[in-house]
Design a protein around this motif. Structure first.
Motif: not given
Length: 284
Positions: A91-95, A125-132, A134-138
């Motif tokens: 969540g912090e990364a997405m913010l 959130i699994p680490v690979d899903e978290a990165c995916k 973030l990538e999909d979000a731009g």
């Protein structure tokens, strides 16, 4: 990075060697207090901040990171891109990404995550899903930083590489984390049960060979944004630059042990030097 920007270089298949770890280095040099880790050195000794940046560039860093947590300051300062490093919370990364998109005036975003003891972020959130996500979000570059050392960061990197399409970042700490002590927060001083973090981490340093092996593994995985985080030093970064073929000025001064007065090819068969060395190591 004169000439070409971050995204252009990465899209052309180039790699970036990245030096982090400025705060730990200044603490070791006596210009920053362990504990609060507030970088007063920026105000007290700006000339040293400039000098350390130059040292890391000399060692091979393509990137100069600013000591700032304000996106607006980075934009006004002429940044080529904005880096957000987060510590275990998706969540912090997405913010952080949303803030960069809102205030970053179109600059590329590099978002990296510090992976906890498991392959899951603290918010589940699994680490690979978290990165995916973030990538999909731009996010233009996603990946992993800090926390884990070279040995324990490779497996989550493989998961991230498989999940994401774009450039991946890898910036571990240069300490000997292992399956039982996965992050540098859990390391103990060798031979004791005393926690090594934060004041005795020097007892757990990787060797140059281990850093070089890490860089080779990253290169084989196709990692394009690679470097070292807390604990980094120029001689470590030079190993990464050498593997990735970065034209680092410091490579001119790489070790040439064949010229060593004891171990060199010209001396190792010399009876005088052989006897002198044996006497030195056996002397009581």
């Amino acid at each position: 990075m004169p000439g070409k920007g971050l995204l252009e270089r990465l899209k052309n298949g180039e790699s970036l060697v990245v030096a982090e770890g400025y705060i730990f280095e200044f603490e070791r040099r006596g210009y920053l207090k362990s504990g609060s880790f507030v970088p007063e050195v920026v105000l007290d000794h700006p000339e040293l901040v400039k000098s350390l940046h130059e040292e890391y560039v000399h060692a091979g860093s393509d990137v100069v990171l600013a000591f700032t947590e304000q996106i607006e300051w980075a934009v006004e300062g002429g940044a080529d891109f904005i880096v957000a490093e987060t510590f275990g919370e998706f969540g912090e990364a997405m913010l952080a990404l949303e803030s960069i998109k809102q205030y970053g005036k179109g600059l590329p975003a590099v978002i990296t995550l510090s992976v906890p003891m498991t392959m899951m972020m603290h918010d589940g959130i699994p680490v690979d899903e978290a990165c995916k996500r973030l990538e999909d979000a731009g996010a233009d570059v996603v990946g992993l930083n800090c926390g884990r050392g070279p040995e324990t960061i490779i497996e989550p990197l493989k998961l991230v590489r498989k999940a994401c399409r774009g450039p991946i970042a890898a910036l571990p700490v240069p300490y000997r984390t292992n399956d039982n002590q996965v992050t540098f927060f859990s390391l103990t001083v060798p031979g004791t049960e005393k926690p090594a973090f934060p004041l005795d981490l020097s007892s757990c340093y990787c060797t140059r060979e281990e850093i070089r092996k890490f860089a080779e593994e990253c290169k084989n995985l196709g990692i394009q944004y690679v470097g070292l985080c807390c604990g980094n030093a120029p001689h470590f970064l030079r190993e990464v630059a050498g593997v990735y073929g970065t034209p680092a000025a410091a490579l001119k001064y790489s070790p040439e042990m064949e010229k060593h007065f004891i171990f060199g090819d010209e001396k190792k068969n010399d009876p005088y030097f052989t006897k002198t060395y044996k006497d030195a190591i056996t002397k009581k």
